[in-house]
Design a protein around this motif. Sequence first.
Motif, PDB file in Angstrom:
ATOM      1  N   ARG A  27       0.845  -1.187   0.000  1.00  0.00           N
ATOM      2  CA  ARG A  27       0.000   0.000   0.000  1.00  0.00           C
ATOM      3  C   ARG A  27       0.884   1.242   0.000  1.00  0.00           C
ATOM      4  NH1 ARG A  27      -5.308  -0.905   1.981  1.00  0.00           N
ATOM      5  NH2 ARG A  27      -5.934  -2.934   1.166  1.00  0.00           N
ATOM      6  N   THR A  28       0.309   2.347  -0.407  1.00  0.00           N
ATOM      7  CA  THR A  28       0.996   3.622  -0.287  1.00  0.00           C
ATOM      8  C   THR A  28       0.965   4.042   1.170  1.00  0.00           C
ATOM      9  OG1 THR A  28       0.313   4.261  -2.498  1.00  0.00           O
ATOM     10  CG2 THR A  28       1.034   6.017  -1.024  1.00  0.00           C
ATOM     11  N   PHE A  29       2.118   4.303   1.724  1.00  0.00           N
ATOM     12  CA  PHE A  29       2.161   4.492   3.162  1.00  0.00           C
ATOM     13  C   PHE A  29       1.569   5.815   3.607  1.00  0.00           C
ATOM     14  CE2 PHE A  29       5.724   7.054   5.085  1.00  0.00           C
ATOM     15  CZ  PHE A  29       5.931   7.863   3.981  1.00  0.00           C
ATOM     16  N   SER A  30       1.331   6.726   2.639  1.00  0.00           N
ATOM     17  CA  SER A  30       0.698   7.984   3.013  1.00  0.00           C
ATOM     18  C   SER A  30      -0.739   7.773   3.466  1.00  0.00           C
ATOM     19  CB  SER A  30       0.739   8.964   1.838  1.00  0.00           C
ATOM     20  OG  SER A  30       0.066   8.427   0.715  1.00  0.00           O
ATOM     21  N   SER A  31      -1.261   6.566   3.316  1.00  0.00           N
ATOM     22  CA  SER A  31      -2.605   6.257   3.788  1.00  0.00           C
ATOM     23  C   SER A  31      -2.634   5.970   5.282  1.00  0.00           C
ATOM     24  CB  SER A  31      -3.149   5.041   3.033  1.00  0.00           C
ATOM     25  OG  SER A  31      -3.203   5.280   1.645  1.00  0.00           O
ATOM     26  N   TYR A  32      -1.485   5.956   5.934  1.00  0.00           N
ATOM     27  CA  TYR A  32      -1.402   5.501   7.320  1.00  0.00           C
ATOM     28  C   TYR A  32      -0.672   6.504   8.211  1.00  0.00           C
ATOM     29  CZ  TYR A  32      -2.459   1.065   5.078  1.00  0.00           C
ATOM     30  OH  TYR A  32      -3.045   0.078   4.344  1.00  0.00           O
ATOM     31  N   ALA A  33      -1.167   6.643   9.426  1.00  0.00           N
ATOM     32  CA  ALA A  33      -0.366   7.228  10.477  1.00  0.00           C
ATOM     33  C   ALA A  33       0.616   6.151  10.917  1.00  0.00           C
ATOM     34  CB  ALA A  33      -1.243   7.663  11.644  1.00  0.00           C
ATOM     35  N   MET A  34       1.805   6.568  11.333  1.00  0.00           N
ATOM     36  CA  MET A  34       2.858   5.610  11.656  1.00  0.00           C
ATOM     37  C   MET A  34       3.395   5.841  13.058  1.00  0.00           C
ATOM     38  SD  MET A  34       3.013   3.936   8.802  1.00  0.00           S
ATOM     39  CE  MET A  34       4.522   2.994   9.018  1.00  0.00           C
ATOM     40  N   GLY A  35       3.879   4.771  13.646  1.00  0.00           N
ATOM     41  CA  GLY A  35       4.454   4.893  14.984  1.00  0.00           C
ATOM     42  C   GLY A  35       5.613   3.937  15.173  1.00  0.00           C
ATOM     43  N   TRP A  36       6.411   4.230  16.176  1.00  0.00           N
ATOM     44  CA  TRP A  36       7.486   3.343  16.615  1.00  0.00           C
ATOM     45  C   TRP A  36       7.254   2.992  18.075  1.00  0.00           C
ATOM     46  CZ3 TRP A  36      11.083   1.151  13.522  1.00  0.00           C
ATOM     47  CH2 TRP A  36      11.322   1.717  12.273  1.00  0.00           C
TER      48      TRP A  36
END
Length: 124
Positions: A27-36
């Motif tokens: 998927r295009t990662f701009s569709s997601y909020a991301m975390g570590w």
Amino acid sequence: QVQLVESGGGLVQAGGSLRLSCAPSGRTFSSYAMGWFRQAPGKNREFVATISRTGGSTYYADSVKGRFTISRDKAKNTVYLQMNSLKPEDTAVYYCAASTANYAGTVADGYGYWGQGTQVTVSS
């Protein structure tokens, strides 16, 4: 379904730096909020940093604030965690996580997708 692939972990001396990368596939990662997040031996998984879907909002755990920076590169479809001034207590397996929310926050349950983790070891 999105799969997250982390890289960049390793062994570093205290005071050193590492940059972790996370590249979602499928998927295009701009569709997601991301975390570590990270998990040290014998401890619960803990929040490290998060970035909103647009990259306009970030938030850090107090323990890493001022030392770690989360960012995302739309062109490379990658999210990064730049870790500076590393301490032995930063030693853990670091996990990348993704959420379909615009902003996912600090709770692990807010993220639906997880990577396999990458080991970071900081020697004193």
